[in-house]
Every structure is written in structure tokens, then in C-alpha cells.
Design a protein around this motif. Structure first.
Motif, short mmCIF file in Angstrom:
data_model
loop_
_atom_site.label_atom_id
_atom_site.label_comp_id
_atom_site.label_asym_id
_atom_site.label_seq_id
_atom_site.Cartn_x
_atom_site.Cartn_y
_atom_site.Cartn_z
N GLN A 35 0.83 -1.20 0.00
CA GLN A 35 0.00 0.00 0.00
C GLN A 35 0.87 1.25 0.00
O GLN A 35 1.78 1.41 0.81
CB GLN A 35 -0.91 0.01 1.23
N LYS A 36 0.61 2.15 -0.93
CA LYS A 36 1.30 3.42 -1.01
C LYS A 36 0.26 4.52 -0.85
O LYS A 36 -0.81 4.45 -1.45
CB LYS A 36 2.04 3.55 -2.34
N SER A 37 0.59 5.52 -0.06
CA SER A 37 -0.37 6.60 0.16
C SER A 37 0.36 7.94 0.19
O SER A 37 1.54 8.01 0.51
CB SER A 37 -1.14 6.39 1.47
N GLU A 38 -0.37 8.98 -0.17
CA GLU A 38 0.21 10.32 -0.19
C GLU A 38 -0.04 11.00 1.15
O GLU A 38 -1.12 10.88 1.74
CB GLU A 38 -0.40 11.14 -1.33
N LEU A 39 0.98 11.70 1.64
CA LEU A 39 0.88 12.44 2.89
C LEU A 39 0.57 13.90 2.59
O LEU A 39 0.99 14.45 1.57
CB LEU A 39 2.19 12.32 3.67
N ARG A 40 -0.15 14.51 3.50
CA ARG A 40 -0.54 15.90 3.30
C ARG A 40 0.66 16.81 3.48
O ARG A 40 1.37 16.75 4.51
CB ARG A 40 -1.64 16.28 4.28
N ALA A 41 0.93 17.65 2.51
CA ALA A 41 2.05 18.58 2.57
C ALA A 41 1.65 19.88 1.89
O ALA A 41 1.00 19.87 0.85
CB ALA A 41 3.28 17.99 1.89
N SER A 42 2.05 20.99 2.47
CA SER A 42 1.72 22.30 1.91
C SER A 42 2.61 22.59 0.71
O SER A 42 3.85 22.54 0.82
CB SER A 42 1.90 23.40 2.96
N ALA A 43 2.00 22.86 -0.41
CA ALA A 43 2.77 23.18 -1.62
C ALA A 43 3.57 24.46 -1.40
O ALA A 43 3.09 25.43 -0.79
CB ALA A 43 1.82 23.34 -2.81
N GLY A 44 4.80 24.46 -1.88
CA GLY A 44 5.62 25.65 -1.79
C GLY A 44 6.29 25.86 -0.45
O GLY A 44 6.96 26.87 -0.24
N LYS A 45 6.12 24.92 0.48
CA LYS A 45 6.73 25.04 1.81
C LYS A 45 7.58 23.81 2.12
O LYS A 45 7.30 22.72 1.63
CB LYS A 45 5.66 25.20 2.88
N PRO A 46 8.61 23.97 2.96
CA PRO A 46 9.41 22.81 3.36
C PRO A 46 8.53 21.80 4.11
O PRO A 46 7.49 22.15 4.67
CB PRO A 46 10.47 23.41 4.29
N TYR A 47 8.98 20.55 4.09
CA TYR A 47 8.23 19.49 4.78
C TYR A 47 9.19 18.74 5.70
O TYR A 47 10.28 18.35 5.27
CB TYR A 47 7.61 18.53 3.77
N ARG A 48 8.77 18.55 6.95
CA ARG A 48 9.59 17.79 7.91
C ARG A 48 9.03 16.39 8.08
O ARG A 48 7.85 16.21 8.42
CB ARG A 48 9.62 18.50 9.27
N PHE A 49 9.87 15.39 7.82
CA PHE A 49 9.45 14.00 8.02
C PHE A 49 9.21 13.76 9.51
O PHE A 49 9.99 14.21 10.36
CB PHE A 49 10.49 13.03 7.48
N ARG A 50 8.18 13.02 9.81
CA ARG A 50 7.66 12.91 11.17
C ARG A 50 8.67 12.34 12.17
O ARG A 50 8.86 12.89 13.26
CB ARG A 50 6.40 12.03 11.13
N HIS A 51 9.33 11.26 11.84
CA HIS A 51 10.18 10.58 12.82
C HIS A 51 11.65 10.99 12.73
O HIS A 51 12.29 11.24 13.74
CB HIS A 51 10.06 9.07 12.65
N SER A 52 12.18 11.05 11.53
CA SER A 52 13.60 11.37 11.38
C SER A 52 13.89 12.85 11.57
O SER A 52 15.03 13.23 11.84
CB SER A 52 14.09 10.93 10.00
#
Length: 359
Positions: free
Chosen positions: A25-42
Motif C-alpha cells: 500500500q502506497k499513500s500520499e501524505l498531506r504537505a503544503s505546496a511551496g513550503k518545506p516538509y519535515r518528516f515525522r520521525h527522522s
């Protein structure tokens, strides 16, 4: 009876290398376009644009964000930054599997020729040359080259792939420091990783003088079912609490056949190996059962088979001798002994009741 079938199991484990219809299963995570994204655990932060290419999605394989990636695309130019939990093996093993994956993608790249041989480099914020990087020149339009960098980050591995329609392998490798420097490592856990070196063939291939058989003794199976899960949990938690990291083995690649992926041995060991699937960090660990002989005086040696996934270890019935890789694949078709969660605050151990008849 709890049973895992090898077809579905390997399809799950090999997800990044299989067609979409066979993937986990592959799913897309919610991320704001045009902004940096921080991975939850790392805590690694990826920018909205990387080397001038916009980020198009943040996705994960499986659940709980243990295997996540950011995808950047502009026309056919592609950059992907993967972050996944390290549950077995090491950087040299998983770089070698990624190399094999790239060199086997003739449908996408045509003829793939190594143009920058795998070499160690020092990742941002680290003191040792703990990462590996390499580049390839390809012949199938629209691509000219592809490059790969893989590095450790505490309990995580970071893999960056860059495929370009205008740059060849050497040019892409030259761009890798810029790409990695554009990621924000300031919030990632501080850790000292050992120096890395590309995997080479083991000097002596594994020998299997005795045909391994599945252990049939009910008492031994009952004991293995009870202890396998508890040992997996204890090992995972003990490793996380070690003040001084355990000695790091040097891995070599066994030259014998494997039903899937590759076989890797720590310090050229002749009695244990990792059957590594694809380049996704998942595989099967095969090693002597150290606890069985201690708990049952006079018992014969046996080898454990443990399937390593991002958040779970699944144990299968032990074997009477070191099993061949094809026997390990067959074992995955049969019933499991137990499964143990290795991620999260609570540990769950599920034991297959069918193996408790002799208790």
C-alpha cells in the motif's frame, strides 16, 4: 493457523521494485505546496524545490511513516529523497541493492554503464565518510544519466536518486553535494556513523554440506514460538539503549544464487546471512539460534529465520542446518512462529497457537 504466502509477502517486501499492481500500500501524505516538509520521525526537512525542480508529492509505503519519500519532477527530470528505518544490514548492503536495481532498469534507461564507481563521502553534519555515492550514464532517451547517494542518519537511512535528461552520470554525482546541502539536517538526531565502503564479493562462497530440514520436534517448536518474539523485542530495545554502539561488521556479497535480491554476510561469516530484498531495507536474517541449546540441554543446533520489516519482525520455524536462500523463500510460504512489533511504545508479540501443542 497464521500463514504468510511467499507471493504476497515478497510482493509486499519488494514494493519499490515491483509494478504498481504488486506493490504494498502506497499513500500520499498531506504537505503544503511551496513550503518545506519535515518528516515525522527522522525530522529531516526537505525543501519545496530541489536543484530547481519542484516537489510534487510526499508519499509513504506501508503505514506509520517508517518508509517515506519526497518526489521532485520537472518534465522527465526526477529527484526522489527516501527516508526509511534501518532494521538490518548497513549502508553498503542497501547501496549495493540500489545499484543492482539501477543497472537492471533497461526498460527505463536502456544500457546502464557505471561512470562514477561507488565511493564513500562525508554527509552533511557528520565526521566520517559514512555515505556512498555513484553515477551511471544511460542510453535510452530522454535520460542521459542517473546518480545515487545513500547515507545513515541515526536509526534511519536516507537515499537520494537523481535522473536527468541533460546531465550524465559524472555531472549528477557532482551535483549531489548541492542536493544534500539543500536538505535541512539541523533537527535530525546527532549520531556518529562508521565509515562506509562499497560491498565486494566474499572470498569464499557459502557452503551447504547438509540439507537443512524444518525442525519438527514439538517441544523445540513450542520453545521457539515463545522465545522468538520476546528476543526480537529485547534485542531491538537493547540496541536502542546501548551507550556504546555494537561493533560494526564489514559486509560482503555472497556469490551463490538467490531467489530474489542478494545474499550478504557480516565479516564473511559462514554460518549466517541476510537475504536482502530490493533496496528498501527489508530482508530475512538467518543465523544460529543461540538460546535454544541453552534452554534445552542436549538439543541439536538450529538456525532461526526472521523476516525484517520496518515495524515488525516475523519468525518462522527454525531449520536443522544453515538453509539455502531458496529454502528460506520456501519457509516464508509456511506458517509463522510469531510476530513482534519493533516500533512504537508498546511491544506486541503474537504467537502462533498451532506451535504450542507440545508445551
Amino acid at each position: 493457523m497464521k500463514r504468510l504466502l511467499v507471493g504476497g509477502l515478497l510482493a509486499t517486501m519488494l514494493a519499490p521494485a515491483l509494478p504498481a499492481t504488486a506493490q504494498m500500500q502506497k499513500s500520499e501524505l498531506r504537505a503544503s505546496a511551496g513550503k518545506p516538509y519535515r518528516f515525522r520521525h527522522s525530522k529531516l526537512v526537505v525543501p519545496a524545490t530541489l536543484d530547481g525542480i519542484p516537489r510534487t508529492s510526499i508519499e509513504q509505503f506501508g503505514t506509520d511513516e517508517l518508509d517515506v519519500f519526497a518526489r521532485y519532477a520537472r518534465d522527465s527530470d526526477l529527484i526522489t529523497v527516501y527516508v526509511y528505518r534501518k532494521v538490518g544490514g548497513a549502508v553498503p548492503v542497501w547501496f549495493d541493492r540500489a545499484r543492482a536495481s539501477i543497472e537492471g532498469r533497461s526498460e527505463m534507461f536502456g544500457t546502464v554503464t557505471p561512470s562514477v564507481m561507488p565511493a564513500a563521502f562525508t554527509p552533511p553534519g557528520q565526521a566520517n565518510a559514512s555515505g556512498l555515492v555513484g553515477g551511471w550514464t544511460v542510453t535510452k532517451p530522454p535520460y542521459r544519466g542517473t546518480a545515487l547517494a545513500l547515507l545513515p542518519m541515526g536509526d534511519w537511512l536516507v537515499k537520494t536518486r537523481y535522473s536527468s535528461t541533460t546531465l550524465d552520470g559524472p555531472a549528477l554525482v557532482a551535483r549531489m553535494p548541492t542536493l544534500l546541502a539543500a536538505l535541512d539536517w539541523t533537527r535530525t538526531p546527532a549520531a556518529t556513523a562508521p565509515a562506509a565502503a562499497p560491498v565486494t564479493d566474499c572470498a569464499t562462497p557459502l557452503a551447504f554440506p547438509v540439507t537443512a530440514q524444518v525442525v519438527r520436534d514439538e517441544k523445540m517448536l513450542s520453545m521457539a514460538a515463545l522465545t522468538a518474539g520476546l528476543l526480537s523485542s529485547a534485542a531491538a530495545r537493547a540496541s536502542a539503549k546501548l551507550a556504546t554502539p555494537a561493533p560494526v561488521p564489514r559486509w560482503c556479497r555472497d556469490t551463490g544464487p538467490a531467489p530474489v535480491g542478494g545474499v550478504y554476510r557480516p565479516d564473511a561469516a559462514m554460518d549466517r546471512y541476510l537475504l536482502a530484498f530490493s533496496d528498501s531495507g527489508r530482508g530475512v536474517w538467518v543465523a544460529p539460534d543461540e538460546l535454544g541449546p541453552l534452554l534445552s540441554e542436549g538439543s541439536s543446533p538450529q538456525w532461526s529465520i526472521q523476516l525484517l520489516d520496518m515495524g515488525q519482525t516475523t519468525a518462522f520455524p527454525p531449520m536443522t542446518a544453515l538453509p539455502r536462500p531458496d529454502q528460506v523463500a520456501t519457509a516464508l510460504e509456511g506458517p509463522m512462529l510469531s510476530s513482534t512489533t519493533t516500533w512504537g511504545r508498546k511491544t506486541q508479540v503474537n504467537v502462533n497457537s498451532d506451535f504450542m501443542k507440545g508445551s
